[in-house]
Each structure stands twice: as structure tokens, then as C-alpha cells.
Design a protein around this motif. Structure first.
Motif, short mmCIF file in Angstrom:
data_model
loop_
_atom_site.label_atom_id
_atom_site.label_comp_id
_atom_site.label_asym_id
_atom_site.label_seq_id
_atom_site.Cartn_x
_atom_site.Cartn_y
_atom_site.Cartn_z
N TYR A 37 0.82 -1.21 0.00
CA TYR A 37 0.00 0.00 0.00
C TYR A 37 0.85 1.26 0.00
O TYR A 37 0.55 2.21 -0.75
N PRO A 38 1.92 1.37 0.79
CA PRO A 38 2.74 2.59 0.72
C PRO A 38 3.38 2.80 -0.65
O PRO A 38 3.44 3.92 -1.16
N ARG A 39 3.85 1.70 -1.26
CA ARG A 39 4.48 1.84 -2.58
C ARG A 39 3.45 2.22 -3.64
O ARG A 39 3.74 3.03 -4.54
N ALA A 92 0.77 8.90 -6.44
CA ALA A 92 0.87 10.34 -6.18
C ALA A 92 1.88 11.00 -7.12
O ALA A 92 1.66 12.11 -7.62
N ALA A 93 2.99 10.32 -7.39
CA ALA A 93 3.99 10.89 -8.30
C ALA A 93 3.44 11.00 -9.71
O ALA A 93 3.65 12.02 -10.41
N THR A 94 2.70 9.98 -10.15
CA THR A 94 2.10 10.05 -11.49
C THR A 94 1.08 11.17 -11.57
O THR A 94 1.01 11.92 -12.56
N GLY A 95 0.27 11.33 -10.53
CA GLY A 95 -0.74 12.40 -10.51
C GLY A 95 -0.10 13.77 -10.47
O GLY A 95 -0.63 14.73 -11.06
N ALA A 96 1.04 13.92 -9.79
CA ALA A 96 1.71 15.21 -9.72
C ALA A 96 2.23 15.63 -11.10
O ALA A 96 2.11 16.81 -11.48
N TRP A 97 2.80 14.69 -11.83
CA TRP A 97 3.26 15.03 -13.18
C TRP A 97 2.09 15.41 -14.07
O TRP A 97 2.19 16.37 -14.87
N PHE A 98 1.01 14.72 -13.97
CA PHE A 98 -0.17 15.07 -14.79
C PHE A 98 -0.73 16.42 -14.37
O PHE A 98 -1.14 17.23 -15.22
N GLY A 99 -0.76 16.71 -13.04
CA GLY A 99 -1.23 18.03 -12.58
C GLY A 99 -0.33 19.16 -13.04
O GLY A 99 -0.80 20.27 -13.33
N THR A 129 -2.06 28.59 -9.71
CA THR A 129 -2.74 27.62 -10.57
C THR A 129 -1.90 26.35 -10.75
O THR A 129 -2.41 25.23 -10.67
N ILE A 130 -0.60 26.52 -10.98
CA ILE A 130 0.26 25.34 -11.17
C ILE A 130 0.35 24.53 -9.89
O ILE A 130 0.28 23.29 -9.91
N THR A 131 0.49 25.22 -8.74
CA THR A 131 0.62 24.50 -7.47
C THR A 131 -0.65 23.72 -7.15
O THR A 131 -0.59 22.55 -6.72
N SER A 132 -1.79 24.37 -7.33
CA SER A 132 -3.06 23.68 -7.05
C SER A 132 -3.29 22.51 -8.00
O SER A 132 -3.82 21.46 -7.60
N SER A 133 -2.87 22.64 -9.24
CA SER A 133 -3.05 21.54 -10.19
C SER A 133 -2.19 20.34 -9.80
O SER A 133 -2.62 19.19 -9.88
N ILE A 134 -0.95 20.60 -9.36
CA ILE A 134 -0.08 19.50 -8.94
C ILE A 134 -0.66 18.79 -7.72
O ILE A 134 -0.67 17.55 -7.64
N ALA A 135 -1.16 19.57 -6.74
CA ALA A 135 -1.71 18.95 -5.52
C ALA A 135 -2.96 18.15 -5.82
O ALA A 135 -3.12 17.01 -5.33
N LEU A 136 -3.86 18.71 -6.61
CA LEU A 136 -5.08 17.98 -6.94
C LEU A 136 -4.79 16.71 -7.75
O LEU A 136 -5.38 15.66 -7.53
N GLY A 137 -3.85 16.81 -8.69
CA GLY A 137 -3.50 15.62 -9.46
C GLY A 137 -2.92 14.52 -8.60
O GLY A 137 -3.24 13.34 -8.77
N ALA A 138 -2.03 14.89 -7.65
CA ALA A 138 -1.44 13.88 -6.77
C ALA A 138 -2.49 13.24 -5.88
O ALA A 138 -2.48 12.01 -5.67
N ILE A 139 -3.43 14.03 -5.33
CA ILE A 139 -4.45 13.48 -4.43
C ILE A 139 -5.39 12.54 -5.18
O ILE A 139 -5.67 11.41 -4.73
N PHE A 140 -5.88 12.98 -6.31
CA PHE A 140 -6.83 12.13 -7.04
C PHE A 140 -6.15 10.86 -7.55
O PHE A 140 -6.73 9.78 -7.52
N TRP A 141 -4.94 10.98 -8.03
CA TRP A 141 -4.24 9.77 -8.53
C TRP A 141 -3.90 8.83 -7.39
O TRP A 141 -3.93 7.61 -7.56
N LEU A 142 -3.58 9.35 -6.23
CA LEU A 142 -3.30 8.50 -5.07
C LEU A 142 -4.54 7.70 -4.67
O LEU A 142 -4.46 6.49 -4.44
#
Length: 282
Positions: A68-70, A76-83, A101-114
């Protein structure tokens, strides 16, 4: 161009296997690629060359164990790149607030992908707790060249040293697929003398000719060899053993009545022509 049946022949040559003469066989694709690249560097017509893989195999290499941690960290890393990619696009229209805008997009992408990665892994219920990479490789790779250019290609590849490849063309080879030419047998030493030179083998005595055994002289159907009693006669014409008895036709009265025991014929005379015992007593 049409076929005899009236249909148009396919122009897609990529759907058929290439044909030609094999000038080299290699255990890895990189070695076959190196050989073709060497031909291209020497102005060879590489459009007549093809690399064919033999015995294709699907290989999956395991790279690690999943947990689960891995899964959460990788998702999260994949979502951050997409964000980040989405944030850069939105920043073009955000004006002075492009950083937010860029910071919020990275955070939202990491959360949703996680969340998406953890939920998907939970539904698998431990059926695939490892990561892997898959690829299709061949056992060997053949370099094929048009038969009219095979000699020129083999001559060029003889100048390319290729370690560990037994079927790579080497200098001095004349056969296909880098086969070594046959070496002549060593010469006989000058000081060696044949002890049996000049001696003739002993002549064998002539063997008497044997008469072939015909089919009517065999022991019977399904057997071979002379019949019992069928032996060659003596030089004067007499039988060698015993007396010659002529075969009588079936139904002969003498054969039906039989001979008299003691060497007498049915007429009362002995077989040797002498009188019988009853005639001597009379």
C-alpha cells in the motif's frame, strides 16, 4: 497487378516474411543491428537487408513487490506530473496567478491519482502483489540479404570483429553463415616408411562353382535349402547315398498295396533280383 483469379494482389509487403540469403545469425538484436549499421556505414544497399527474429518468446521480468505505501507513492507521483502539465496549460490564461494555478493543479492531481491507485490495488485483493515489465524477444536474429548482394555483404562483414558469435562471417570463410573452410589433411612425414609396402596379399584358392538350388529342390513351401535326400550324384551317375526311388503317380496299385517288408516286392521277388525265401525252400 491482378492475380489469375481476377483479384488485385496486396501491395502491403510488410505482411509477408522477407526472403533472402542468411549472412549471419546473432544471439541478440543489438549484435544484428550492429552488423546492419556497419553495412550502412560502408555504402551498402541496406534496403535489401532484413532482420528476422526466430522463436519469439514473451518475457515478463519482475521488478519488485507491491504494498500500500508503494502504490500510494507511485500513484501520487504520477498524478503530480499530470497536474503539472494541466497547470502549465491553465497558467497561460491565469495571468498573474499562474503560480497558484500550477501549485493547485499538482496537488489535486497527486491526491486524485493517489486515491485512484489505492482503491484499484485494494480491489485486486492481493492477486498481483508485484511489479513487472513485459517484452517480446527472439532466441536468435538472422540478417537476410538479397542473394545477388550476399557475397558483397559477407565480404564487408568479415572486416567487422564480432566476439561470441559463431555464425558471423569471418575472414577466409567461403560457406554460408560464417562456416570455417575445411583444412587439408597433414602431409605424411618423409622418414615414415610403410613396412607392408610392396607385399601382395596371399591369393585365395579358387572356390568350386555351386549349382543353384531351384525351387523344386527345396524342402517345401516356406523353407529354404535342399530337400532331404537330394544330394549330388557320383561321377559315374550312381546316387551318392542310398538308392534312387522314382516318384510314382497317385493311385498306383503298387503304392496302394505297399511293398513286402524284408526287401520283397509284391510279386514275391527280392528287390536285388534274387529269389525269395519261399522260392529257396521250394
Amino acid at each position: 497487378m491482378s492475380t489469375p483469379l481476377g483479384t488485385t494482389a496486396s501491395r502491403d509487403q510488410g505482411r509477408t516474411l522477407p526472403t533472402g540469403e542468411i549472412i549471419g545469425r546473432y544471439t541478440s538484436y543489438l549484435d544484428a543491428q550492429k552488423a546492419v549499421d556497419y553495412l550502412a556505414d560502408h555504402k551498402f544497399a541496406v534496403q535489401k537487408v532484413a532482420i528476422v527474429g526466430n522463436d519469439l518468446k514473451a518475457v515478463e521480468r519482475v521488478t519488485g513487490r507491491l504494498s500500500y505505501p508503494r502504490v500510494a507513492l507511485g500513484s501520487a507521483a504520477t498524478g503530480a506530473w499530470f497536474g503539472l502539465f494541466v497547470g502549465l496549460i491553465l497558467s497561460l490564461f491565469a495571468g498573474s496567478e499562474s503560480g497558484i494555478t500550477i501549485t493547485s493543479s499538482i496537488a489535486l492531481g497527486a491526491i486524485f491519482w493517489l486515491l485512484f491507485g489505492v482503491i484499484t490495488y485494494a480491489f485486486q485483493r492481493g492477486k498481483r502483489d508485484f511489479t513487472s515489465t513485459s517484452q517480446v524477444i527472439a532466441t536468435s536474429y538472422d540478417v537476410l540479404v538479397d542473394p545477388t548482394l550476399a557475397a558483397e555483404a559477407r565480404k564487408l562483414l568479415q572486416q567487422l570483429p564480432m566476439q561470441g558469435q559463431a555464425q558471423h562471417p569471418v575472414a577466409g570463410s567461403t560457406g554460408r553463415q560464417g562456416q570455417q573452410p575445411s583444412q587439408p589433411a597433414p602431409d605424411r612425414p618423409a622418414q615414415w616408411n610403410d613396412p607392408y609396402a610392396g607385399q601382395q596379399p596371399p591369393a585365395l584358392p579358387p572356390q568350386p562353382a555351386q549349382d543353384p538350388v531351384t525351387a523344386d529342390q527345396t524342402a517345401g513351401p516356406g523353407t529354404t535349402g535342399p530337400r532331404r535326400g537330394q544330394l549330388p550324384d557320383l561321377p559315374d551317375g550312381r546316387p551318392q547315398y542310398g538308392e534312387r526311388v522314382e516318384d510314382r503317380p497317385a493311385g498306383d496299385p503298387a503304392e496302394q498295396s505297399g511293398t513286402v517288408h524284408g526287401g520283397q516286392s509284391p510279386t514275391g521277388e527280392a528287390e536285388n533280383g534274387g529269389p525269395t525265401s519261399s522260392q529257396r525252400r521250394g
